[in-house]
Write a protein that holds these residues in place. Structure first.
Motif, PDB file in Angstrom:
ATOM      1  N   ARG A   1      -8.868 -34.009  24.472  1.00 16.80           N
ATOM      2  CA  ARG A   1      -9.526 -34.060  25.339  1.00 16.80           C
ATOM      3  C   ARG A   1     -10.795 -33.716  24.411  1.00 16.80           C
ATOM      4  NH1 ARG A   1      -8.542 -30.944  30.983  1.00 16.80           N
ATOM      5  NH2 ARG A   1      -7.705 -33.140  31.551  1.00 16.80           N
ATOM      6  N   SER A   2     -11.797 -34.545  24.652  1.00 13.24           N
ATOM      7  CA  SER A   2     -13.371 -33.679  23.953  1.00 13.24           C
ATOM      8  C   SER A   2     -14.027 -33.682  25.183  1.00 13.24           C
ATOM      9  CB  SER A   2     -13.911 -34.397  22.952  1.00 13.24           C
ATOM     10  OG  SER A   2     -13.989 -35.607  23.852  1.00 13.24           O
ATOM     11  N   SER A   3     -14.962 -32.271  25.196  1.00 12.33           N
ATOM     12  CA  SER A   3     -15.479 -31.257  26.467  1.00 12.33           C
ATOM     13  C   SER A   3     -16.809 -31.942  26.435  1.00 12.33           C
ATOM     14  CB  SER A   3     -15.955 -30.404  25.529  1.00 12.33           C
ATOM     15  OG  SER A   3     -16.664 -29.881  24.759  1.00 12.33           O
ATOM     16  N   GLN A   4     -17.147 -32.864  25.161  1.00 11.86           N
ATOM     17  CA  GLN A   4     -18.952 -33.435  25.134  1.00 11.86           C
ATOM     18  C   GLN A   4     -18.524 -34.966  24.164  1.00 11.86           C
ATOM     19  OE1 GLN A   4     -21.294 -30.925  23.680  1.00 11.86           O
ATOM     20  NE2 GLN A   4     -21.203 -29.631  25.063  1.00 11.86           N
ATOM     21  N   VAL A   5     -19.370 -36.172  25.472  1.00  9.61           N
ATOM     22  CA  VAL A   5     -19.038 -37.296  23.834  1.00  9.61           C
ATOM     23  C   VAL A   5     -19.268 -36.975  22.699  1.00  9.61           C
ATOM     24  CG1 VAL A   5     -19.799 -39.261  23.780  1.00  9.61           C
ATOM     25  CG2 VAL A   5     -20.228 -38.128  25.432  1.00  9.61           C
ATOM     26  N   GLY A   6     -18.464 -37.346  21.118  1.00  8.31           N
ATOM     27  CA  GLY A   6     -18.576 -37.086  19.835  1.00  8.31           C
ATOM     28  C   GLY A   6     -18.151 -35.998  19.485  1.00  8.31           C
ATOM     29  N   ALA A   7     -17.860 -34.555  20.051  1.00 14.93           N
ATOM     30  CA  ALA A   7     -17.274 -33.371  20.114  1.00 14.93           C
ATOM     31  C   ALA A   7     -15.681 -33.827  19.351  1.00 14.93           C
ATOM     32  CB  ALA A   7     -17.014 -32.981  21.444  1.00 14.93           C
TER      33      ALA A   7
END
Lengths: 89, 203
Positions: free
Chosen positions: B108-114
């Motif tokens: 999972r990424s917390s923000q888009v692109g992270a």
């Protein structure tokens, strides 16, 4: 305590009706316990869920709340008769 | 009266196992042809896929037996390869999955692109993909196979009909307001990302 063998479980009803995979799973999850004379096996339930208790060896007296007494003979004495479960909470 | 030997078994667990074997059509002593296709019934008594722990603690425990049987009739068996992305974070929910064999990784990424963080590892018997189907939100994680394997998948409509309805208690806004007036507390259990992309706001 000793692990329960599938050969033992297959002599108990209704466990004997389970598929072999389920009997194997149960065998890995239960043990044969020895309880000394005078101790109450119904007071030994450390888990909160309802349990089925099979008497495998020895003699156990059950005192019912209505003051009637039942006497259970162990399956070991009558090997042709499958052991039966008693529910304990 | 004497020293005794006893064997104790969880009554609920035994009930569940007996029910599953019965629904699967298992009969002691009955032999099946080696050539017979693996069918829904066989999945149900496959302890590799549906082990005792998942039956006792998973979502199947609360299902009516008729739904369990129908569920397995409607499931589709899908072979998958190592590295294959099964669900992608941000996509719409389409299927609910059970792993029959193989292993997968949830990230999972917390923000888009992270950068993505691995949040779970799944193996045979694990299930995933239900959250987006229950909530109607987008996928909140990516699931990628780490090994070759086989998945069982259930389409969204079948999931809603067979799993969501019996398991999720829904109440309307008016009833929710009445309960809150009587002291009930409303909890927002959405992730910040889901909350931000939703039109539903807590006031």
């Amino acid at each position: 305590m000793q692990p329960a063998q599938t050969s033992l479980l297959n002599t108990l009803e209704p466990i004997a009706a389970l598929s072999p995979g389920r009997v194997d799973e149960l065998a890995a999850m239960c043990v044969v316990e020895t309880v000394s004379q005078g101790l109450n096996p119904f007071r030994m339930n450390i888990v909160q869920s309802e349990q089925l208790l099979y008497l495998l060896k020895g003699d156990l007296s059950l005192s019912m709340w209505m003051a009637r007494a039942m006497y259970c003979m162990a399956a070991a004495i009558l090997p042709a008769i499958p052991s039966f479960p008693i529910r304990r909470r | 009266m004497t020293d005794i030997q006893i064997l104790c078994i969880d009554a609920d667990l035994l009930d569940i196992m007996l029910t599953w074997d019965q629904l699967a059509g298992y009969e002691k002593g009955a032999h099946k042809s080696d050539k017979q296709e693996r069918n829904a019934g066989e999945w149900m008594y496959s302890t590799g896929v549906f082990n005792a722990a998942s039956l006792k603690n998973g979502i199947f425990r609360a299902l009516p037996p008729a739904n369990v049987e129908e569920l397995f009739r409607r499931m589709e068996r899908v072979p998958v390869k190592a590295g294959q992305v099964i669900i992608r974070q941000g996509d719409e929910g389409d299927y609910y999955y059970l792993i029959e064999s193989g292993a997968a990784e949830v990230s999972r990424s917390s923000q888009v692109g992270a950068a993505k963080a691995i949040v779970a590892k799944l193996d045979a018997g694990s299930a995933f993909g239900e959250e987006a189907l229950v909530s109607g939100n987008k996928r909140n994680a990516t699931v990628m196979m780490k090994t070759d394997g086989v998945l069982l998948r259930l389409g969204k409509q079948d999931f809603i009909e067979l799993l969501k309805k019996p398991l999720v208690n829904e109440i309307g806004l008016d009833e929710a307001k009445r309960k809150i007036e009587k002291g009930a507390v409303l909890l927002d259990v959405r992730t910040p990302r889901n909350s931000a992309s939703s039109n539903c706001r807590m006031h």
